[in-house]
Design a protein around this motif. Structure first.
Motif, short mmCIF file in Angstrom:
data_model
loop_
_atom_site.label_atom_id
_atom_site.label_comp_id
_atom_site.label_asym_id
_atom_site.label_seq_id
_atom_site.Cartn_x
_atom_site.Cartn_y
_atom_site.Cartn_z
N PRO A 495 0.84 -1.01 0.07
CA PRO A 495 0.09 0.08 0.02
C PRO A 495 0.91 1.37 -0.06
N VAL A 496 0.72 2.18 -0.97
CA VAL A 496 1.21 3.49 -0.68
C VAL A 496 0.73 4.75 -0.38
N THR A 497 -0.60 5.09 -0.86
CA THR A 497 -1.19 6.13 -0.58
C THR A 497 -2.72 6.25 -1.05
N HIS A 498 -3.35 7.34 -0.96
CA HIS A 498 -4.71 7.38 -1.32
C HIS A 498 -5.10 8.25 -2.40
N ALA A 499 -6.05 7.95 -3.17
CA ALA A 499 -6.36 8.86 -4.23
C ALA A 499 -6.68 10.16 -3.69
N ASN A 500 -6.55 11.27 -4.28
CA ASN A 500 -6.67 12.78 -3.86
C ASN A 500 -7.29 13.49 -4.97
#
Lengths: 564, 564
Positions: A495-500
């Motif tokens: 897992p890396v980040t979240h859509a923004n």
């Protein structure tokens, strides 16, 4: 107009699942629609839990086992906390097929008694709750695999003596290690879908963004783990079914090579198709949790209990060698990675692109070599996988849907009305697959000329899907995950980040949706906002120890990168 | 009536093979008929050789390599000696398909130059001649696999660019280790036979008793090695094709589990059938020769060059553990073996029975536990194997025989006119096979209750065939060997003794030949007299290191027993 009979049976089953939740854990107020509350993880679900339940359920498998194997936490207390949270999870996103909390608490009591008596745990997983995809057979518990026609049967066979008595080999091993089993998680009927939908529990939503899918086919696992209704679970993967829900739910997920985790006695779709094997593997919120359970399972010597498992114990030496390479960071002989942003089929969405860039940046900051990954055609891998999935022309699916007369969801990627292949054509397909594997292997070897480390790349990074957790019925290209199954490589979702929506904007020159075949460009910044973004780290066949070690390292360094 | 075209082509090919033998090595007198001279091994063939040639060719691979890797023997001298003896062998029993002595001597010269320059060998097999079954592709050399239709083609395809340029992965590895390749050995066309016969070289006879078969399908290897025209060779096994010729020729032969020796780039019958994989393995006069070449091949890391090979290097630790168990001889925790005299199908002949008894006696004398082996039905294994061999309904065989219009030999166990199976039926067959493997595994585990060692048996002993090297066209039951392929277990052939008409007499109550289905009782003490007798030692999947260590130990102890 009256519902057909199957609807009556599926409605009853859905209600029976809900009825298995103790009264005290039932939600008394309706869940707000996703347009009001997208994200039901974290503080949303926690409002129904007490402080101790939160402490327990937000610990990872390693920390939990550290306490349950030393008597600091009782197995009953831990089990109850996860049962409660899993019950809430199911009411929020419909992620469970089977609930057997009573049996779990009974098992936990026995573990506590054992510990009280022996002052020692039964095994390394003593008192650790483990969730299971609804392919596993557990004594006294039904397996429907999402098929209405399997209700009250054993894999669709009525009055079979194995009904309620069978236990899968991995379940036996988990019990012998001290794990507590308490629920089975939702799947798309057929297992051949990147979303989770069936005629029993309906649609399993993404807890982080309930406008989106939790992924599939181990989608219930993904959703339950995202809500911390489980510390670690087992799914299966024949085209991405572990890695997709892991990625869509900000989890780590391991698709091991075939022959490491025992599939013996586990229900499956198109069982006996052996051109491309489905494999079992763990999903969890931390990488070390995967390592922990994977290593624990191997300690039971599954190769003496499943004829398809290889006698390949956990190799500490491979971990040590990998750690040495990590230590050499900035040295010219340190790690080298390939990176692939585009598979020649479907362009990735902006959030995935940003995630990939973040990983590339992280690796470069650490002094590792990163080279473009330009492998043999992934379109070829996609074709091979599709041909294999459709090999029986739909005979298996037709049979199982036919048991009840229920409808097949549109998200299933295998047709019921295909052409069944004959032996000689299958042999040609097997040869084509083997030749592709050889070509890919030769490409991998050839990177020794490019890395500067004197070795080929240690692994490569690529997307799991063109998009983050997907808009229902918009999952059009599974090629980013299925090529790994064709190659039988180990792969770990990171897992890396979240859509923004404020940074991940549609570029001016983005192609329109469905203008070209396989082009995946129905990106909608607003709908995707908040969806988890992940990548996968792919390794050489059977190098699970190396990939798990690297995934933990890279995951920690990405978190550090994000804090900068 | 004129011969059909294919006879002209096969005659020309047969003659071309003979023509490849240098004039100086051709026999000038006719070979006496077998009724006059049965046995052409030992002193018979040696009369054509000088003392040094005899010394070289009667050394085993380990002793040869000890001298060629240290400069005591030149590669050229060793290669010439084996070329000469192989040329004689072919003239005596028709065991070669390809002769490329000139290329071999050129390669040997290069090895000698390398050694002169570097004072070190290229690899552990430096200067060791290795023979190859005619499935391997060697640059500049044809592969016919016994098919007339393959002459002047690449696997039956005319004008294919791979013709004469392709080299199998194992060939590449052997070269990299320093081995010298010089001939390819005869096979039955289709490879699906326990005898070696084809329309190119005719019938390969057993050198020890030329009334009998050399076995098959790696029959040319068996015959060549029995005559010491090679120190070690590679064959393949899908139903017994390494173990049968090894047993019929008083040799050791290893059928490894699939995934250890690379099959990449090797021609095959029914290639792509992956329900039951053919495997490659070595044959040699000593057990330690098998270990030596097996270990050497693994040192080249074939898992990075063949996608079906497992990353499983040679495990010294397994050898050490096995040696410890051997040392414990007479201790209650020492080795335990199962022993099976009858598979429920075909009664064994008196020579095989005596050989089995000899092995049992030896193990008991050494203080090891021996228990009766009463496994799940071998009839079931036989059925599974037969169904798999016939899966394509004969499509592959028909095609390859059809290329020339030649006839299929009656000894081939697969029909050309079967029914081709469909994907869903194949899936059911794969499931049935997996369930059988599981049942057998569970039986193996259950012997822990019987051995007294606290462990299940370490291996088991059983016949390879109901008879010694067989009378032509009387090989009726391959079930003693094929069940091992169904299970994918490693098995080592251990030579024991020779049929002896004065002691191996037909018991009064022996059943008549062919009275019952599968009964194998056409025993003829006189015809079988002198034929080699062997058994096989079968181990758990992927425990090749353990089985090789045990085979060497047991073989030595049998020799000791015979001297008593």
């Amino acid at each position: 107009m009256a519902d057909p009979t199957w609807r009556i049976r599926s409605d009853a089953k859905r209600q029976a699942i809900l009825d298995a939740i103790p009264q005290k854990w039932r939600l008394t107020e309706p869940v707000p629609p996703p347009t009001e509350v997208r994200d039901v993880t974290g503080s949303y679900i926690c409002k129904y839990l007490d402080a101790q339940e939160i402490e327990i359920t937000e610990s990872d498998a390693v920390d939990i086992a550290a306490k349950t194997t030393t008597g600091q936490w009782s197995a009953v207390k831990v089990t109850e906390a996860f049962c409660h949270r899993a019950a809430l999870a199911h009411q929020l996103v419909s992620c469970l097929h089977e609930i057997f909390f009573d049996a779990a608490i009974e098992d936990a009591k026995k573990l506590d008694q054992y510990f009280a008596e022996h002052k020692a745990p039964i095994g390394p997983l003593h008192g650790l709750p483990v969730s299971l995809k609804d392919q596993f057979h557990v004594k006294g518990v039904e397996t429907t695999m999402g098929y209405v026609g399997w209700i009250n049967t054993f894999q669709g066979i009525p009055n079979d003596p194995r009904r309620g008595t069978e236990e899968s080999e991995l379940v036996r091993e988990l019990r012998s290690l001290g794990a507590v089993l308490y629920c089975k998680t939702s799947v798309p009927a057929t297992l051949m879908s990147g979303e989770t939908v069936n005629n029993i529990i309906g649609y399993t939503w993404n807890p982080k963004n309930r406008l989106l899918s939790c992924g599939g086919s181990s989608g219930g696992e993904g959703a339950l783990l995202a809500l911390r209704g489980s510390p670690v679970g087992f799914g299966s993967d024949i085209g991405g079914s572990i890695r997709i829900p892991a990625g869509f739910n900000f989890l780590y997920g391991l698709r091991p090579s075939s022959g490491r985790i025992p599939y013996q006695g586990v229900a499956n779709s198109m069982d006996g198709q052996n051109s491309l094997l489905s494999v079992l593997g763990p999903l969890a919120p931390t990488a070390r949790s995967l390592t922990f359970v994977f290593k624990s399972v191997l300690s039971t010597e599954p190769w003496f209990h499943d004829p398809l498992v290889l006698e390949l114990p956990w190799r500490d030496v491979m971990v040590d060698q990998t750690r040495e390479l990590i230590q050499k960071s900035k040295d010219s002989t340190s790690l080298a990675f390939g990176i692939m942003y585009y598979d020649g089929f479907a362009r990735i969405h902006p959030p995935i692109h940003r995630g990939m860039k973040l990983v590339e940046q992280t690796l470069k900051r650490l002094g590792h070599t990163v080279i473009p990954w330009t492998p043999p055609s992934h379109a070829k891998a996609h074709d091979l996988a599709s041909e294999i999935y459709g090999m029986d022309g739909g005979v298996d699916l037709r049979h199982h849907f036919g048991l009840s007369g229920e409808e097949q969801a549109p998200q299933v990627i295998v047709d019921q009305d295909g052409v069944e292949m004959k032996a000689s054509a299958i042999a040609q397909l097997n040869i084509a697959k083997r030749e592709y594997q050889k070509e890919y292997m030769d490409y991998w070897n050839s990177t020794a000329q490019l890395t500067g480390t004197g070795r080929p790349v240690d692994g490569f990074i690529c997307p799991i899907a063109p998009h983050a957790a997907v808009i229902p019925q918009q999952y059009r290209h599974v090629g980013y995950s299925s090529f790994v199954d064709v190659l039988d490589y180990p792969s770990v979702t990171i897992p890396v980040t979240h859509a923004n929506k404020s940074v991940d904007v549609r570029p001016a020159n983005a192609p329109a949706a469905s203008l070209e075949p396989h082009v995946e460009w129905d990106y909608d910044a607003d709908t995707y906002d908040g969806a988890p973004v992940a990548v996968q780290l792919v390794g050489r066949r059977l190098q699970e120890e190396k990939m798990l070690t690297l995934a933990e390292y890279i995951g920690e360094e990405i978190a550090r990168e994000l804090k900068k």
